[in-house]
Write an enzyme that holds these catalytic residues in place. Structure first.
Site, short mmCIF file in Angstrom:
data_model
loop_
_atom_site.label_atom_id
_atom_site.label_comp_id
_atom_site.label_asym_id
_atom_site.label_seq_id
_atom_site.Cartn_x
_atom_site.Cartn_y
_atom_site.Cartn_z
N CYS A 72 0.82 -1.21 0.00
CA CYS A 72 0.00 0.00 0.00
C CYS A 72 0.86 1.26 0.00
O CYS A 72 0.41 2.32 -0.44
CB CYS A 72 -0.95 0.00 1.20
SG CYS A 72 -0.12 -0.09 2.80
N GLN A 88 6.43 -5.39 9.26
CA GLN A 88 5.68 -6.09 8.23
C GLN A 88 6.38 -6.09 6.88
O GLN A 88 6.24 -7.03 6.10
CB GLN A 88 4.29 -5.46 8.07
CG GLN A 88 3.33 -5.74 9.20
CD GLN A 88 3.52 -4.78 10.37
OE1 GLN A 88 4.32 -3.85 10.29
NE2 GLN A 88 2.79 -5.01 11.45
#
Length: 415
Positions: free
Chosen positions: A50, A114
């Site tokens: 993203c 992440q």
């Protein structure tokens, strides 16, 4: 040979631009194979999240424009429009950038963990698509190794650097475990969603979500397995909540002293933690005067976040030094692949072997051995010595299924 890193991220482009060049999971294999069909792109990995879309390419020649044009064409975005948002890094800078990305040093939230998993997934997808060869195998394994070292030997990923994460950490300190806690989220915006995700990761027993817009509350509840309610239900929800995290855009407080006082009585004075993340405040200041109530505001958490962010930045300096060392080790290996140097070492090694065999034969002659026997022994010994390393390499390539290496060895034998 050139290693290229090309892309956009949260620093160079808005979310609207990033969305235009994001790669859908079901199109990634096609994209990778299409990219390597450009001709001079021999290996490729695409990292698409993203916050970033990055192409990592191993080029046979330093011509970057075709890769830019390919990205624009694949997403049907004019190249001239895309160019202003792109960054292009080559060789040493590209290697350093990849290692920094995987270590969390280039993330929106410094040190977030992440991204390493996302880079590993991108590498694995490229391997499955057949676009990872010898160079990128070495590059990405080196990258994963340094990212692990950064996590192990620095604290760049420690401590909360967002108020939502700090709020959840605070709740964990007050309630030793959140697994038996009921949490009420007041509001369903970006901050509330981030807090909800962190709470879900902690295994919160029950999550209540009260929002002015019921549809938004239901969407968040579905995302984290919570229960959606209206703000008008607060008087019924507060007595059920051990922890209240509020982050609405209301211009006036929506949780007053009387409402909380009533809730505490219904809870038989079991302690309540209220965390007010809103500006202006959602919770009346006087609520903090009540017994059995712990009230923290966004200002209380901001001081924690600021200190933690400073600590992460200090740790990032140590991490960058570690990355520089690992990047230099990889670049030294790349330099060692230079054909002139490789040929020179190849000749020196085999000349040394031949000299050793000759000296052994001359010693045999001087000691009176039969010349014919010595010639046969010299031929056999030299042949076995010269074939040993290539034989082992071919066998190992066969075990790994390394078709690129096997093709190169086959070419040498044919010639």
């Amino acid at each position: 040979m050139t290693i290229l890193a090309l892309g956009v991220n949260h620093k160079t482009a808005s979310v609207e631009v990033r969305e235009k060049v994001a790669f859908a999971a079901d199109k990634l294999e096609l994209a990778l194979q299409s990219l390597t069909q450009l001709g001079h792109v021999s290996e490729s990995v695409i990292v698409s999240t993203c916050n970033r879309t990055e192409l990592y390419c191993h080029l046979e020649q330093a011509d970057l424009e075709p890769v830019v044009q390919w990205l624009a064409d694949f997403h049907q975005v004019p190249a001239a429009e895309l160019q202003q948002y792109l960054y292009q890094l080559a060789d040493t800078e590209a290697v350093d950038h990849l290692m920094a990305v995987a270590s969390g040093l280039d993330s929106l939230v410094l040190g977030e963990p992440q991204i390493l998993g996302q880079v590993k997934q991108a590498y694995q997808q490229a391997k499955e698509a057949g676009t990872v060869g010898t160079i990128f195998e070495r590059l990405f394994q080196s990258t994963f190794a340094i990212a692990k070292d950064v996590r192990t030997h620095t604290e760049v990923g420690q401590n909360a650097v967002s108020v939502a994460f700090a709020a959840v950490n605070l709740a964990k300190h007050i309630f030793s475990s959140l697994k038996d806690a009921t949490v009420l989220l007041v509001g369903a915006g970006e901050t509330a969603e981030l807090a909800a995700r962190h709470l879900s990761e902690q295994g919160v027993k029950r999550m209540l979500i009260a929002n002015r817009t019921r549809a938004r509350g239901e969407a968040l509840a579905q995302l984290v397995g919570g229960e959606a309610h209206s703000l008008s239900d607060l008087q019924y929800l507060l007595p059920q909540a051990d922890i209240v995290i509020s982050s609405t855009a209301s211009p006036l407080p929506i949780i007053g002293k009387g409402l909380v006082e009533s809730a505490v009585k219904k809870r038989r004075h079991q302690p309540m933690l209220l965390i007010d993340l809103a500006v202006p405040r959602d919770v009346e200041e006087q609520v903090g005067d009540l017994d059995d109530v712990f009230l923290y505001t966004v200002d209380d958490l901001q001081s924690i976040v600021s200190a933690n962010r400073k600590q992460r930045e200090n740790e990032a300096e140590a991490a960058r030094a570690m990355i520089a060392s690992q990047a230099e080790a990889f670049n030294a290996w790349m330099r060692s692949l230079n054909s002139v140097d490789l040929l020179k070492r190849y000749r020196e090694t085999h000349q040394q072997l031949a000299e050793q065999a000759l000296q052994r034969a001359l010693q045999g002659l001087n000691s009176g051995k039969d010349p014919q026997d010595l010639l046969i022994e010299l031929t056999n010994r030299l042949s076995n010595t010269l074939m040993h390393t290539p034989t082992r390499a071919i066998q190992e390539a066969g075990r790994r299924g390394d078709l690129t290496a096997l093709a190169a060895y086959q070419k040498l034998i044919k010639e």
